[in-house]
Motif scaffolding. Structure first.
Motif, PDB file in Angstrom:
ATOM      1  N   ALA A 296       0.818  -1.216   0.000  1.00 37.52           N
ATOM      2  CA  ALA A 296       0.000   0.000   0.000  1.00 37.52           C
ATOM      3  C   ALA A 296       0.848   1.259   0.000  1.00 37.52           C
ATOM      4  CB  ALA A 296      -0.912  -0.006   1.224  1.00 37.52           C
ATOM      5  N   ALA A 297       2.058   1.169  -0.542  1.00 35.95           N
ATOM      6  CA  ALA A 297       2.950   2.327  -0.499  1.00 35.95           C
ATOM      7  C   ALA A 297       2.398   3.504  -1.291  1.00 35.95           C
ATOM      8  CB  ALA A 297       4.326   1.932  -1.029  1.00 35.95           C
ATOM      9  N   THR A 298       1.670   3.249  -2.355  1.00 38.43           N
ATOM     10  CA  THR A 298       1.094   4.325  -3.154  1.00 38.43           C
ATOM     11  C   THR A 298      -0.211   4.779  -2.522  1.00 38.43           C
ATOM     12  OG1 THR A 298       2.042   3.410  -5.168  1.00 38.43           O
ATOM     13  CG2 THR A 298       0.237   4.994  -5.416  1.00 38.43           C
ATOM     14  N   PRO A 299      -0.340   6.048  -2.167  1.00 38.11           N
ATOM     15  CA  PRO A 299      -1.584   6.509  -1.546  1.00 38.11           C
ATOM     16  C   PRO A 299      -2.774   6.342  -2.478  1.00 38.11           C
ATOM     17  CG  PRO A 299       0.182   8.127  -1.316  1.00 38.11           C
ATOM     18  CD  PRO A 299       0.665   7.111  -2.293  1.00 38.11           C
ATOM     19  N   ARG A 300      -3.909   6.015  -1.874  1.00 37.45           N
ATOM     20  CA  ARG A 300      -5.169   5.911  -2.610  1.00 37.45           C
ATOM     21  C   ARG A 300      -6.071   7.076  -2.211  1.00 37.45           C
ATOM     22  NH1 ARG A 300      -6.647   0.671  -4.438  1.00 37.45           N
ATOM     23  NH2 ARG A 300      -5.039  -0.886  -4.129  1.00 37.45           N
ATOM     24  N   PRO A 301      -7.026   7.460  -3.068  1.00 39.51           N
ATOM     25  CA  PRO A 301      -7.968   8.505  -2.668  1.00 39.51           C
ATOM     26  C   PRO A 301      -8.675   8.137  -1.376  1.00 39.51           C
ATOM     27  CG  PRO A 301      -8.131   8.075  -5.017  1.00 39.51           C
ATOM     28  CD  PRO A 301      -7.206   7.034  -4.466  1.00 39.51           C
ATOM     29  N   GLY A 302      -8.668   9.049  -0.418  1.00 41.99           N
ATOM     30  CA  GLY A 302      -9.278   8.807   0.881  1.00 41.99           C
ATOM     31  C   GLY A 302      -8.300   8.429   1.952  1.00 41.99           C
ATOM     32  N   ASP A 303      -7.037   8.096   1.581  1.00 44.66           N
ATOM     33  CA  ASP A 303      -6.035   7.739   2.578  1.00 44.66           C
ATOM     34  C   ASP A 303      -5.647   8.964   3.407  1.00 44.66           C
ATOM     35  OD1 ASP A 303      -6.077   5.258   1.547  1.00 44.66           O
ATOM     36  OD2 ASP A 303      -4.097   5.320   0.622  1.00 44.66           O
ATOM     37  N   ARG A 304      -5.383   8.741   4.682  1.00 43.09           N
ATOM     38  CA  ARG A 304      -4.846   9.794   5.543  1.00 43.09           C
ATOM     39  C   ARG A 304      -3.323   9.764   5.411  1.00 43.09           C
ATOM     40  NH1 ARG A 304      -7.013   9.779  11.478  1.00 43.09           N
ATOM     41  NH2 ARG A 304      -8.922  10.044  10.277  1.00 43.09           N
ATOM     42  N   ILE A 305      -2.743  10.864   5.012  1.00 40.84           N
ATOM     43  CA  ILE A 305      -1.306  10.916   4.740  1.00 40.84           C
ATOM     44  C   ILE A 305      -0.688  12.108   5.468  1.00 40.84           C
ATOM     45  CG2 ILE A 305      -1.545   9.829   2.459  1.00 40.84           C
ATOM     46  CD1 ILE A 305      -1.381  12.596   1.222  1.00 40.84           C
ATOM     47  N   VAL A 306       0.640  12.143   5.498  1.00 35.54           N
ATOM     48  CA  VAL A 306       1.380  13.297   6.010  1.00 35.54           C
ATOM     49  C   VAL A 306       2.008  13.999   4.816  1.00 35.54           C
ATOM     50  CG1 VAL A 306       3.248  14.076   7.486  1.00 35.54           C
ATOM     51  CG2 VAL A 306       1.819  12.154   8.199  1.00 35.54           C
ATOM     52  N   ALA A 307       1.667  15.249   4.630  1.00 32.43           N
ATOM     53  CA  ALA A 307       2.108  15.997   3.455  1.00 32.43           C
ATOM     54  C   ALA A 307       3.036  17.142   3.862  1.00 32.43           C
ATOM     55  CB  ALA A 307       0.902  16.557   2.697  1.00 32.43           C
ATOM     56  N   GLU A 308       4.031  17.416   3.029  1.00 32.76           N
ATOM     57  CA  GLU A 308       4.932  18.545   3.246  1.00 32.76           C
ATOM     58  C   GLU A 308       4.386  19.745   2.490  1.00 32.76           C
ATOM     59  OE1 GLU A 308       9.720  19.505   3.281  1.00 32.76           O
ATOM     60  OE2 GLU A 308       8.932  17.998   1.901  1.00 32.76           O
ATOM     61  N   LEU A 309       3.849  20.705   3.225  1.00 34.23           N
ATOM     62  CA  LEU A 309       3.248  21.888   2.610  1.00 34.23           C
ATOM     63  C   LEU A 309       4.311  22.887   2.172  1.00 34.23           C
ATOM     64  CD1 LEU A 309       0.297  22.431   5.103  1.00 34.23           C
ATOM     65  CD2 LEU A 309       0.360  21.016   3.042  1.00 34.23           C
ATOM     66  N   ALA A 310       5.385  22.940   2.912  1.00 38.23           N
ATOM     67  CA  ALA A 310       6.507  23.833   2.629  1.00 38.23           C
ATOM     68  C   ALA A 310       7.730  23.210   3.291  1.00 38.23           C
ATOM     69  CB  ALA A 310       6.233  25.240   3.168  1.00 38.23           C
ATOM     70  N   PRO A 311       8.921  23.630   2.924  1.00 35.38           N
ATOM     71  CA  PRO A 311      10.115  23.048   3.551  1.00 35.38           C
ATOM     72  C   PRO A 311      10.046  23.099   5.075  1.00 35.38           C
ATOM     73  CG  PRO A 311      10.753  24.395   1.674  1.00 35.38           C
ATOM     74  CD  PRO A 311       9.278  24.605   1.862  1.00 35.38           C
ATOM     75  N   GLY A 312      10.043  21.921   5.681  1.00 32.10           N
ATOM     76  CA  GLY A 312       9.985  21.832   7.132  1.00 32.10           C
ATOM     77  C   GLY A 312       8.605  21.966   7.728  1.00 32.10           C
ATOM     78  N   GLN A 313       7.563  22.159   6.887  1.00 28.40           N
ATOM     79  CA  GLN A 313       6.203  22.325   7.394  1.00 28.40           C
ATOM     80  C   GLN A 313       5.362  21.136   6.944  1.00 28.40           C
ATOM     81  OE1 GLN A 313       4.239  25.901   6.155  1.00 28.40           O
ATOM     82  NE2 GLN A 313       2.322  25.398   7.173  1.00 28.40           N
ATOM     83  N   TRP A 314       4.951  20.283   7.905  1.00 33.30           N
ATOM     84  CA  TRP A 314       4.219  19.057   7.612  1.00 33.30           C
ATOM     85  C   TRP A 314       2.839  19.121   8.247  1.00 33.30           C
ATOM     86  CZ3 TRP A 314       6.445  15.161   4.625  1.00 33.30           C
ATOM     87  CH2 TRP A 314       7.795  15.328   4.340  1.00 33.30           C
ATOM     88  N   ALA A 315       1.895  18.428   7.630  1.00 32.39           N
ATOM     89  CA  ALA A 315       0.527  18.415   8.157  1.00 32.39           C
ATOM     90  C   ALA A 315      -0.156  17.125   7.737  1.00 32.39           C
ATOM     91  CB  ALA A 315      -0.266  19.625   7.644  1.00 32.39           C
ATOM     92  N   VAL A 316      -1.115  16.681   8.549  1.00 28.96           N
ATOM     93  CA  VAL A 316      -1.941  15.526   8.202  1.00 28.96           C
ATOM     94  C   VAL A 316      -2.958  15.953   7.156  1.00 28.96           C
ATOM     95  CG1 VAL A 316      -3.561  13.816   9.079  1.00 28.96           C
ATOM     96  CG2 VAL A 316      -1.632  14.539  10.478  1.00 28.96           C
TER      97      VAL A 316
END
Length: 328
Positions: A296-316
């Motif tokens: 399941a390494a590739t995210p699917r629509p609806g998955d909860r992921i951690v995204a990098e919005l900007a360098p050093g800034q992460w969000a669920v």
């Protein structure tokens, strides 16, 4: 298409469904497993695997209320019949009383605070006595924590009442609200902020396998933001209808962990760890299998992921679509 079975909200008619053939996994060293049969609710059009017994006996009715000189007998009978029905999750004052009569409104508020099952959704628009001394009863009811959707319409509350309402909402479970914007004025944003923060306190507003609760959610309309408009509910409906076709692993709706599917099994609808009957160790407390996580390494629509919005800034975040090769 599979036959429809009407839900308890409608007259029930049941039709048998053909069981999908179980995949023979003997060669893979896995016991044969077939996903559970499901039926489609004709009210909310979602799919459920639990059965409903239309012959279930209703609970005994409470004794008749004592006579009252302040409330007409016809209103008394109607109000007490509603609270004795145990179908009390959604309260519409329009269906019960004259909303401008303070005695009738006091009766409903006193019974709603003790209702079992508790009232979750209340449509109180036009209840003018709430602008006066009955406002304190409303605050006590909200503070109990059972209400999560509230419609106040265009009630003309004073500045002190609006301040008390905001403070009460922040200590409550109310996640969805309607209050006329032109009346709320400067209080609109503080009230919105209060109910947004409450959405992390419980999941009553989110679709799940509880078809009774899903029907309550569908009855919440005309709010500033309806539950059916939330992305998390839209994605749940999509998974509920389409399931996991051709997937080697599925993701639990509760703990968000991935579980390996038996070879050749397509999972219908949403998945929870308790569904993994082929794995005696599977539960939300169990560790995620490395093979399932890799699959399941590739995210699917609806998955909860951690995204990098900007360098050093992460969000669920929630995945809306799969990334393209260039985006990877």
């Amino acid at each position: 298409p599979p036959p429809l079975i009407l839900c308890p909200r409608s007259p029930c008619h049941r039709a048998a469904m053909d069981s999908p053939p179980a995949h023979d996994c003997a060669d893979d060293g896995v016991d044969a497993f077939a996903p559970p049969e499901r039926h489609c609710c004709a009210h909310c059009h979602c799919w459920y695997s639990d059965d409903w017994d239309p012959d279930e006996s209703p609970p005994p009715s409470p004794p008749p209320p004592p006579p009252s000189d302040l409330v007409p007998q016809s209103v008394l009978r109607r109000v007490h019949a509603f609270f004795a029905s145990r179908d009390t999750a959604v309260l519409h004052l329009d269906h019960l009383i004259n909303k401008k009569d303070g005695n009738q409104l006091r009766l409903v508020l006193s019974l709603a605070a003790k209702a079992e099952p508790p009232v979750q959704v209340a449509y109180l628009q036009g209840a003018l006595p709430l602008q006066g001394p009955l406002f304190s009863l409303l605050m006590q009811w909200i503070h109990q924590g059972h209400l999560w959707a509230l419609n106040l319409g265009e009630l003309r509350l004073s500045y002190d009442q609006l301040a008390a309402l905001e403070a009460c909402l922040r200590q409550s479970s109310v996640t969805h609200l309607f209050y006329e914007c032109t009346v709320a004025g400067e209080w609109k944003e503080p009230l919105k902020e209060a109910i947004r923060e409450n959405r992390t306190k419980h999941a009553k507003w989110r679709f799940s396998r509880d078809h009774r609760q899903n029907h309550v959610i569908l009855d919440v309309v005309k709010c500033w933001f309806n539950p059916t408009s939330h992305l998390v509910n839209k994605l749940w409906v999509e998974r509920n209808r389409r399931g996991w076709q051709g997937a080697a692993a599925v993701q639990c709706e509760r703990c968000r962990k991935w579980r390996q599917l038996p070879p050749g099994v397509d999972w219908p609808g949403e998945f929870e760890c308790s569904d993994a009957l082929w794995d005696a160790q599977a539960s939300c407390d169990a560790e995620e299998a490395p093979r399932a996580a890799d699959t399941a390494a590739t995210p699917r629509p609806g998955d909860r992921i951690v995204a990098e919005l900007a360098p050093g800034q992460w969000a669920v975040a929630l995945c809306l679509r799969g990334p393209t090769a260039r985006e990877w």
